[in-house]
Design a protein around this motif. Sequence first.
Motif, mmCIF file in Angstrom:
data_model
loop_
_atom_site.group_PDB
_atom_site.id
_atom_site.type_symbol
_atom_site.label_atom_id
_atom_site.label_comp_id
_atom_site.label_asym_id
_atom_site.label_seq_id
_atom_site.Cartn_x
_atom_site.Cartn_y
_atom_site.Cartn_z
ATOM 1 N N THR A 96 0.746 -1.250 0.074
ATOM 2 C CA THR A 96 0.115 -0.001 0.062
ATOM 3 C C THR A 96 1.057 1.320 0.213
ATOM 4 O O THR A 96 0.643 2.209 -0.584
ATOM 5 C CB THR A 96 -0.762 0.184 1.408
ATOM 6 N N ALA A 97 1.947 1.379 0.803
ATOM 7 C CA ALA A 97 2.832 2.427 0.711
ATOM 8 C C ALA A 97 3.656 2.406 -0.559
ATOM 9 O O ALA A 97 3.488 3.770 -0.971
ATOM 10 C CB ALA A 97 3.793 2.256 1.749
ATOM 11 N N TRP A 98 3.872 1.345 -1.067
ATOM 12 C CA TRP A 98 4.434 1.649 -2.480
ATOM 13 C C TRP A 98 3.405 2.158 -3.468
ATOM 14 O O TRP A 98 3.922 3.033 -4.352
ATOM 15 C CB TRP A 98 4.787 -0.024 -2.838
ATOM 16 N N PHE A 99 2.251 1.582 -3.545
ATOM 17 C CA PHE A 99 1.363 2.298 -4.456
ATOM 18 C C PHE A 99 1.193 3.771 -4.209
ATOM 19 O O PHE A 99 0.942 4.665 -5.092
ATOM 20 C CB PHE A 99 -0.013 1.271 -4.156
ATOM 21 N N LEU A 100 1.047 4.135 -2.968
ATOM 22 C CA LEU A 100 0.736 5.466 -2.707
ATOM 23 C C LEU A 100 1.845 6.598 -3.035
ATOM 24 O O LEU A 100 1.714 7.502 -3.491
ATOM 25 C CB LEU A 100 0.375 5.709 -1.229
ATOM 26 N N ILE A 101 3.223 5.859 -2.831
ATOM 27 C CA ILE A 101 4.183 6.664 -3.285
ATOM 28 C C ILE A 101 4.490 6.758 -4.685
ATOM 29 O O ILE A 101 4.696 7.993 -5.327
ATOM 30 C CB ILE A 101 5.649 5.975 -2.800
ATOM 31 N N TYR A 102 4.039 5.827 -5.399
ATOM 32 C CA TYR A 102 3.948 5.892 -7.008
ATOM 33 C C TYR A 102 2.744 6.781 -7.427
ATOM 34 O O TYR A 102 3.133 7.558 -8.507
ATOM 35 C CB TYR A 102 3.753 4.425 -7.375
ATOM 36 N N ALA A 103 1.722 6.793 -6.529
ATOM 37 C CA ALA A 103 0.567 7.606 -6.888
ATOM 38 C C ALA A 103 1.028 9.085 -6.980
ATOM 39 O O ALA A 103 0.712 9.912 -7.502
ATOM 40 C CB ALA A 103 -0.588 7.204 -6.100
ATOM 41 N N VAL A 104 1.748 9.459 -5.801
ATOM 42 C CA VAL A 104 1.933 10.826 -5.440
ATOM 43 C C VAL A 104 2.904 11.163 -6.626
ATOM 44 O O VAL A 104 2.904 12.441 -7.136
ATOM 45 C CB VAL A 104 2.531 11.154 -3.998
ATOM 46 N N THR A 105 4.150 10.381 -6.813
ATOM 47 C CA THR A 105 4.910 11.023 -7.729
ATOM 48 C C THR A 105 4.557 11.076 -9.136
ATOM 49 O O THR A 105 4.900 11.789 -10.071
ATOM 50 C CB THR A 105 6.239 9.922 -7.774
ATOM 51 N N THR A 106 3.634 10.256 -9.519
ATOM 52 C CA THR A 106 2.897 10.461 -10.804
ATOM 53 C C THR A 106 1.735 11.485 -10.900
ATOM 54 O O THR A 106 1.895 12.274 -11.750
ATOM 55 C CB THR A 106 2.202 8.982 -10.868
ATOM 56 N N LEU A 107 0.924 11.599 -9.667
ATOM 57 C CA LEU A 107 0.263 12.829 -9.871
ATOM 58 C C LEU A 107 0.953 14.269 -9.814
ATOM 59 O O LEU A 107 0.312 15.120 -10.643
ATOM 60 C CB LEU A 107 -0.825 12.663 -8.575
ATOM 61 N N PHE A 108 2.091 14.195 -9.292
ATOM 62 C CA PHE A 108 2.827 15.521 -9.214
ATOM 63 C C PHE A 108 3.891 15.515 -10.282
ATOM 64 O O PHE A 108 4.735 16.421 -10.398
ATOM 65 C CB PHE A 108 3.408 15.960 -7.864
ATOM 66 N N LYS A 109 3.893 14.496 -11.243
ATOM 67 C CA LYS A 109 4.773 14.350 -12.219
ATOM 68 C C LYS A 109 6.257 14.682 -11.777
ATOM 69 O O LYS A 109 6.759 15.583 -12.404
ATOM 70 C CB LYS A 109 4.374 15.253 -13.413
ATOM 71 N N VAL A 110 6.796 13.847 -10.776
ATOM 72 C CA VAL A 110 7.983 14.281 -10.464
ATOM 73 C C VAL A 110 8.832 13.740 -11.455
ATOM 74 O O VAL A 110 9.058 12.521 -11.487
ATOM 75 C CB VAL A 110 8.239 13.422 -8.753
ATOM 76 N N GLU A 111 9.906 14.787 -11.746
ATOM 77 C CA GLU A 111 10.888 14.664 -12.803
ATOM 78 C C GLU A 111 11.813 13.500 -12.216
ATOM 79 O O GLU A 111 12.337 13.477 -11.096
ATOM 80 C CB GLU A 111 11.592 15.685 -13.180
ATOM 81 N N GLY A 112 12.048 12.511 -13.100
ATOM 82 C CA GLY A 112 13.100 11.400 -12.709
ATOM 83 C C GLY A 112 12.124 10.161 -12.458
ATOM 84 O O GLY A 112 12.807 9.164 -12.284
ATOM 85 N N THR A 113 10.838 10.391 -11.754
ATOM 86 C CA THR A 113 10.176 8.878 -11.516
ATOM 87 C C THR A 113 9.128 8.817 -12.562
ATOM 88 O O THR A 113 8.367 7.732 -12.186
ATOM 89 C CB THR A 113 9.459 9.384 -9.914
ATOM 90 N N VAL A 114 8.826 9.494 -13.424
ATOM 91 C CA VAL A 114 7.861 9.324 -14.530
ATOM 92 C C VAL A 114 8.418 9.293 -15.846
ATOM 93 O O VAL A 114 9.335 10.211 -16.074
ATOM 94 C CB VAL A 114 6.547 10.028 -14.434
#
Length: 170
Positions: A96-114
């Motif tokens: 769940t933590a993994w999914f939430l971290i992935y979701a946050v970085t995707t929603l905010f389009k964190v450069e280097g993670t998407v």
Amino acid sequence: MEDRVLRGFSAGIAGGIAMNIWSFISGAMNMTTLRISDWAAVIIHAHTPPFSLGETLFSLLGQLIFSGVLGIAFAYLVPPAGSRYLIFKGWLFSVTAWFLIYAVTTLFKVEGTVPIPLMTAIANLIASSVFGLVLAAALNALTVGSGSSARLGMVPAMKPLDDDDETRPR
């Protein structure tokens, strides 16, 4: 260990170490383009890889502290949820933590993670699973009254003999 915060933090650190071992192995095998410590480095240093050795080590320390904080959260969630099936609950918590971290970085389009390649997502899901399993096992081992030594009770070696017992040889 009686203090729940210290138990949770220690268990989280143990899980974080195991997770990073897997992450560095999967990185060396080219299974991932973004190791777990790289996720922390992107957040801490605000730039994309490659990272210097100093940046990687500092990010690894930050990620381990974050793992400890997740361990504290899990330690406080366990009593209301009960300690049965603790390993499964640890795994579920970490995924769940993994999914939430992935979701946050995707929603905010964190450069280097998407965007994230499939193999990186799978390798990081495995790393997260390793974290959850080790977190739950370590928390269980550190919890007073739940370790293997706590299950060993003092039992007399034999039934005490009555002095009035007529069947006893004299």
